[in-house]
Write a protein that holds these residues in place. Structure first.
Motif, mmCIF file in Angstrom:
data_model
loop_
_atom_site.group_PDB
_atom_site.id
_atom_site.type_symbol
_atom_site.label_atom_id
_atom_site.label_comp_id
_atom_site.label_asym_id
_atom_site.label_seq_id
_atom_site.Cartn_x
_atom_site.Cartn_y
_atom_site.Cartn_z
ATOM 1 N N ALA A 1 37.012 -4.977 -18.667
ATOM 2 C CA ALA A 1 37.416 -4.302 -19.897
ATOM 3 C C ALA A 1 36.864 -5.082 -21.077
ATOM 4 O O ALA A 1 36.668 -6.308 -20.998
ATOM 5 C CB ALA A 1 38.931 -4.241 -19.995
ATOM 6 N N LEU A 2 36.595 -4.366 -22.174
ATOM 7 C CA LEU A 2 36.203 -5.025 -23.424
ATOM 8 C C LEU A 2 37.446 -5.187 -24.275
ATOM 9 O O LEU A 2 38.218 -4.247 -24.437
ATOM 10 C CB LEU A 2 35.168 -4.203 -24.180
ATOM 11 C CG LEU A 2 33.760 -4.232 -23.633
ATOM 12 C CD1 LEU A 2 32.849 -3.360 -24.485
ATOM 13 C CD2 LEU A 2 33.215 -5.644 -23.575
ATOM 14 N N GLU A 3 37.624 -6.385 -24.814
ATOM 15 C CA GLU A 3 38.776 -6.684 -25.656
ATOM 16 C C GLU A 3 38.329 -7.655 -26.735
ATOM 17 O O GLU A 3 37.810 -8.728 -26.431
ATOM 18 C CB GLU A 3 39.872 -7.304 -24.789
ATOM 19 C CG GLU A 3 41.171 -7.563 -25.483
ATOM 20 C CD GLU A 3 42.214 -8.036 -24.490
ATOM 21 O OE1 GLU A 3 42.507 -9.243 -24.516
ATOM 22 O OE2 GLU A 3 42.714 -7.219 -23.689
ATOM 23 N N ASP A 4 38.522 -7.274 -27.984
ATOM 24 C CA ASP A 4 38.113 -8.123 -29.108
ATOM 25 C C ASP A 4 36.641 -8.515 -29.014
ATOM 26 O O ASP A 4 36.281 -9.678 -29.194
ATOM 27 C CB ASP A 4 38.993 -9.376 -29.200
ATOM 28 C CG ASP A 4 40.449 -9.049 -29.461
ATOM 29 O OD1 ASP A 4 40.701 -8.044 -30.166
ATOM 30 O OD2 ASP A 4 41.324 -9.775 -28.964
ATOM 31 N N PRO B 1 38.026 -9.766 -17.167
ATOM 32 C CA PRO B 1 38.359 -9.081 -15.919
ATOM 33 C C PRO B 1 39.766 -8.493 -16.032
ATOM 34 O O PRO B 1 40.658 -9.101 -16.623
ATOM 35 C CB PRO B 1 38.296 -10.186 -14.867
ATOM 36 C CG PRO B 1 38.464 -11.461 -15.610
ATOM 37 C CD PRO B 1 38.008 -11.215 -17.014
ATOM 38 N N ARG B 2 39.954 -7.305 -15.518
ATOM 39 C CA ARG B 2 41.288 -6.699 -15.524
ATOM 40 C C ARG B 2 42.225 -7.465 -14.598
ATOM 41 O O ARG B 2 43.429 -7.516 -14.819
ATOM 42 C CB ARG B 2 41.218 -5.244 -15.114
ATOM 43 C CG ARG B 2 40.486 -4.382 -16.129
ATOM 44 C CD ARG B 2 40.521 -2.920 -15.725
ATOM 45 N NE ARG B 2 39.782 -2.089 -16.647
ATOM 46 C CZ ARG B 2 40.276 -1.583 -17.780
ATOM 47 N NH1 ARG B 2 41.506 -1.842 -18.139
ATOM 48 N NH2 ARG B 2 39.525 -0.833 -18.554
ATOM 49 N N THR B 3 41.664 -8.048 -13.566
ATOM 50 C CA THR B 3 42.387 -8.907 -12.636
ATOM 51 C C THR B 3 41.384 -9.907 -12.072
ATOM 52 O O THR B 3 40.193 -9.603 -11.978
ATOM 53 C CB THR B 3 43.070 -8.094 -11.512
ATOM 54 O OG1 THR B 3 43.802 -8.979 -10.674
ATOM 55 C CG2 THR B 3 42.062 -7.323 -10.691
ATOM 56 N N THR C 1 36.713 -13.387 -6.313
ATOM 57 C CA THR C 1 37.258 -13.822 -7.593
ATOM 58 C C THR C 1 36.197 -13.582 -8.655
ATOM 59 O O THR C 1 35.039 -13.944 -8.462
ATOM 60 C CB THR C 1 37.630 -15.321 -7.563
ATOM 61 O OG1 THR C 1 38.555 -15.535 -6.501
ATOM 62 C CG2 THR C 1 38.242 -15.761 -8.875
ATOM 63 N N VAL C 2 36.597 -12.954 -9.770
ATOM 64 C CA VAL C 2 35.683 -12.660 -10.865
ATOM 65 C C VAL C 2 36.094 -13.491 -12.070
ATOM 66 O O VAL C 2 37.265 -13.535 -12.434
ATOM 67 C CB VAL C 2 35.725 -11.160 -11.236
ATOM 68 C CG1 VAL C 2 34.852 -10.878 -12.437
ATOM 69 C CG2 VAL C 2 35.292 -10.317 -10.060
ATOM 70 N N ARG C 3 35.123 -14.159 -12.675
ATOM 71 C CA ARG C 3 35.376 -14.941 -13.878
ATOM 72 C C ARG C 3 34.344 -14.586 -14.938
ATOM 73 O O ARG C 3 33.186 -14.298 -14.629
ATOM 74 C CB ARG C 3 35.301 -16.430 -13.570
ATOM 75 C CG ARG C 3 36.379 -16.865 -12.596
ATOM 76 C CD ARG C 3 36.489 -18.366 -12.475
ATOM 77 N NE ARG C 3 37.531 -18.687 -11.528
ATOM 78 C CZ ARG C 3 37.328 -19.208 -10.329
ATOM 79 N NH1 ARG C 3 36.103 -19.495 -9.950
ATOM 80 N NH2 ARG C 3 38.336 -19.469 -9.533
ATOM 81 N N ALA D 1 31.556 -1.166 -13.847
ATOM 82 C CA ALA D 1 32.767 -1.239 -13.017
ATOM 83 C C ALA D 1 33.998 -1.252 -13.922
ATOM 84 O O ALA D 1 34.641 -2.285 -14.098
ATOM 85 C CB ALA D 1 32.718 -2.469 -12.128
ATOM 86 N N PRO D 2 34.336 -0.101 -14.526
ATOM 87 C CA PRO D 2 35.431 -0.063 -15.498
ATOM 88 C C PRO D 2 36.800 -0.401 -14.926
ATOM 89 O O PRO D 2 37.689 -0.796 -15.672
ATOM 90 C CB PRO D 2 35.389 1.378 -16.030
ATOM 91 C CG PRO D 2 34.653 2.153 -14.996
ATOM 92 C CD PRO D 2 33.703 1.196 -14.340
#
Length: 75
Positions: free
Chosen positions: A30-33, A38-40, A7-9, A25-26
């Motif tokens: 992901a970068l957002e704002d 994490p993508r998932t 699990t990634v947080r 680890a693309p």
């Protein structure tokens, strides 16, 4: 692949948006704002994910194997 998942947080309050995790680890980050996410939440166990957590300058990423935090490693 072994079938093991982690699990990634990411603590958005700590994240500086450096992008190191997304560069490492693309498929996981992901970068957002101007913040990483994490993508998932559940990911296949891979060394690069641990490396991304260890390289995070704000130590905003935690990787969990069940209830145990396995990254970042203590300095």
């Amino acid at each position: 692949m072994s079938g093991v998942t982690w699990t990634v947080r990411i603590d958005a309050g700590l994240c500086l948006g450096s992008g190191i995790c997304a560069g490492t680890a693309p498929e996981v980050f992901a970068l957002e704002d101007d913040r990483a996410r994490p993508r998932t939440e559940r990911v296949a166990a891979e060394q690069r994910i641990l490396e991304a957590a260890d390289m995070c300058p704000a130590q905003a990423i935690t990787v969990h194997d069940g209830p145990r935090v396995i990254a970042p490693h203590p300095a």
